[in-house]
Design a protein around this motif. Sequence first.
Motif, PDB file in Angstrom:
ATOM      1  N   SER A   6     -25.202  43.318 -50.679  1.00 31.87           N
ATOM      2  CA  SER A   6     -25.505  44.117 -49.492  1.00 31.87           C
ATOM      3  C   SER A   6     -26.264  45.375 -49.881  1.00 31.87           C
ATOM      4  O   SER A   6     -26.107  45.905 -50.991  1.00 31.87           O
ATOM      5  CB  SER A   6     -24.213  44.493 -48.771  1.00 31.87           C
ATOM      6  N   CYS A   7     -27.093  45.849 -48.959  1.00 31.77           N
ATOM      7  CA  CYS A   7     -27.809  47.114 -49.142  1.00 31.77           C
ATOM      8  C   CYS A   7     -27.027  48.289 -48.554  1.00 31.77           C
ATOM      9  O   CYS A   7     -27.490  49.430 -48.611  1.00 31.77           O
ATOM     10  CB  CYS A   7     -29.176  47.067 -48.464  1.00 31.77           C
ATOM     11  N   TYR A   8     -25.872  47.990 -47.957  1.00 30.41           N
ATOM     12  CA  TYR A   8     -25.132  49.009 -47.213  1.00 30.41           C
ATOM     13  C   TYR A   8     -23.756  49.270 -47.840  1.00 30.41           C
ATOM     14  O   TYR A   8     -23.137  48.365 -48.412  1.00 30.41           O
ATOM     15  CB  TYR A   8     -24.943  48.574 -45.762  1.00 30.41           C
ATOM     16  N   GLU A   9     -23.280  50.494 -47.707  1.00 32.77           N
ATOM     17  CA  GLU A   9     -21.940  50.844 -48.133  1.00 32.77           C
ATOM     18  C   GLU A   9     -20.942  50.243 -47.147  1.00 32.77           C
ATOM     19  O   GLU A   9     -21.070  50.441 -45.938  1.00 32.77           O
ATOM     20  CB  GLU A   9     -21.789  52.363 -48.195  1.00 32.77           C
ATOM     21  N   GLU A  10     -19.948  49.516 -47.662  1.00 36.85           N
ATOM     22  CA  GLU A  10     -19.042  48.766 -46.790  1.00 36.85           C
ATOM     23  C   GLU A  10     -18.243  49.670 -45.867  1.00 36.85           C
ATOM     24  O   GLU A  10     -18.041  49.356 -44.690  1.00 36.85           O
ATOM     25  CB  GLU A  10     -18.085  47.919 -47.636  1.00 36.85           C
ATOM     26  N   SER A  11     -17.760  50.796 -46.351  1.00 32.75           N
ATOM     27  CA  SER A  11     -16.874  51.650 -45.557  1.00 32.75           C
ATOM     28  C   SER A  11     -17.609  52.440 -44.477  1.00 32.75           C
ATOM     29  O   SER A  11     -17.059  52.706 -43.412  1.00 32.75           O
ATOM     30  CB  SER A  11     -16.117  52.615 -46.475  1.00 32.75           C
ATOM     31  N   THR A  12     -18.874  52.815 -44.731  1.00 40.21           N
ATOM     32  CA  THR A  12     -19.597  53.679 -43.797  1.00 40.21           C
ATOM     33  C   THR A  12     -20.797  53.001 -43.137  1.00 40.21           C
ATOM     34  O   THR A  12     -21.279  53.483 -42.117  1.00 40.21           O
ATOM     35  CB  THR A  12     -20.097  54.938 -44.522  1.00 40.21           C
ATOM     36  N   GLY A  13     -21.292  51.909 -43.716  1.00 39.31           N
ATOM     37  CA  GLY A  13     -22.489  51.271 -43.205  1.00 39.31           C
ATOM     38  C   GLY A  13     -23.757  51.993 -43.595  1.00 39.31           C
ATOM     39  O   GLY A  13     -24.849  51.651 -43.128  1.00 39.31           O
ATOM     40  N   ARG A  14     -23.644  52.971 -44.477  1.00 42.30           N
ATOM     41  CA  ARG A  14     -24.800  53.763 -44.902  1.00 42.30           C
ATOM     42  C   ARG A  14     -25.680  52.946 -45.851  1.00 42.30           C
ATOM     43  O   ARG A  14     -25.184  52.237 -46.730  1.00 42.30           O
ATOM     44  CB  ARG A  14     -24.324  55.045 -45.590  1.00 42.30           C
ATOM     45  N   LEU A  15     -26.994  53.044 -45.663  1.00 45.41           N
ATOM     46  CA  LEU A  15     -27.941  52.347 -46.533  1.00 45.41           C
ATOM     47  C   LEU A  15     -27.912  52.977 -47.926  1.00 45.41           C
ATOM     48  O   LEU A  15     -28.124  54.179 -48.076  1.00 45.41           O
ATOM     49  CB  LEU A  15     -29.351  52.423 -45.950  1.00 45.41           C
TER      50      LEU A  15
END
Length: 213
Positions: A6-15
């Motif tokens: 994934s390109c995103y942080e799992e906890s925040t959804g931040r790229l």
Amino acid sequence: MSAAASCYEESTGRLIGSNRSRTSVLMSPDGLYWAYAESEAVASQATNAASAACRNTSKLFVSGLKSQKFRPVLVVEPSPEALGNSIDLVDWSPNGHRLLLAQGFWQWGSDVGGMMARIYDAESESISSKSLVDEAFRRYVGKNCVAVFQPVGFSSTGKAIVTAGPYFDVGEDRPREDSCVQKEGFWLIDSLIPTVSPLPDNYKVQRYGKDAP
């Protein structure tokens, strides 16, 4: 045994940028064939996070009698409808050198997604169609079948096993009308016909593949 990047942080959804995931190596029971999967998530060069996109490419690698070097035997590319994808290794068959895998697909930032059970035959170097399980259940019930399928292993006779459960639309507490499975259970897949047959609720799935040293 899951390759899902994934390109995103799992906890925040931040790229957070591009990323890569790789499974460990799974050997066939006799040690003649080896397999692993990897997925690369590439973040687009967007001017801001809101317009950024993440695109996955997942690959299945196998080595065996013909070549001791790993080579890609399945490459899953992103599509406009499903930019995300993954490959999970489930197990090798007890004989015949067939590998059961789960090919996942989804659209980043939405509820769109699903999974397909596929079988790679290392001896013939062929892979089953994406619709193997759907077609098997369609033949069994005599109509299109909507359900949630998950590959879990092989039987002692070398047939693939999946769990099947009712399909619910998002936010609904009742299965869809065209959901042909009323409760979750184990099913045996005959990939030659193809068709399915139910297994006992207390069926115990055995593991045949081995983790490479």
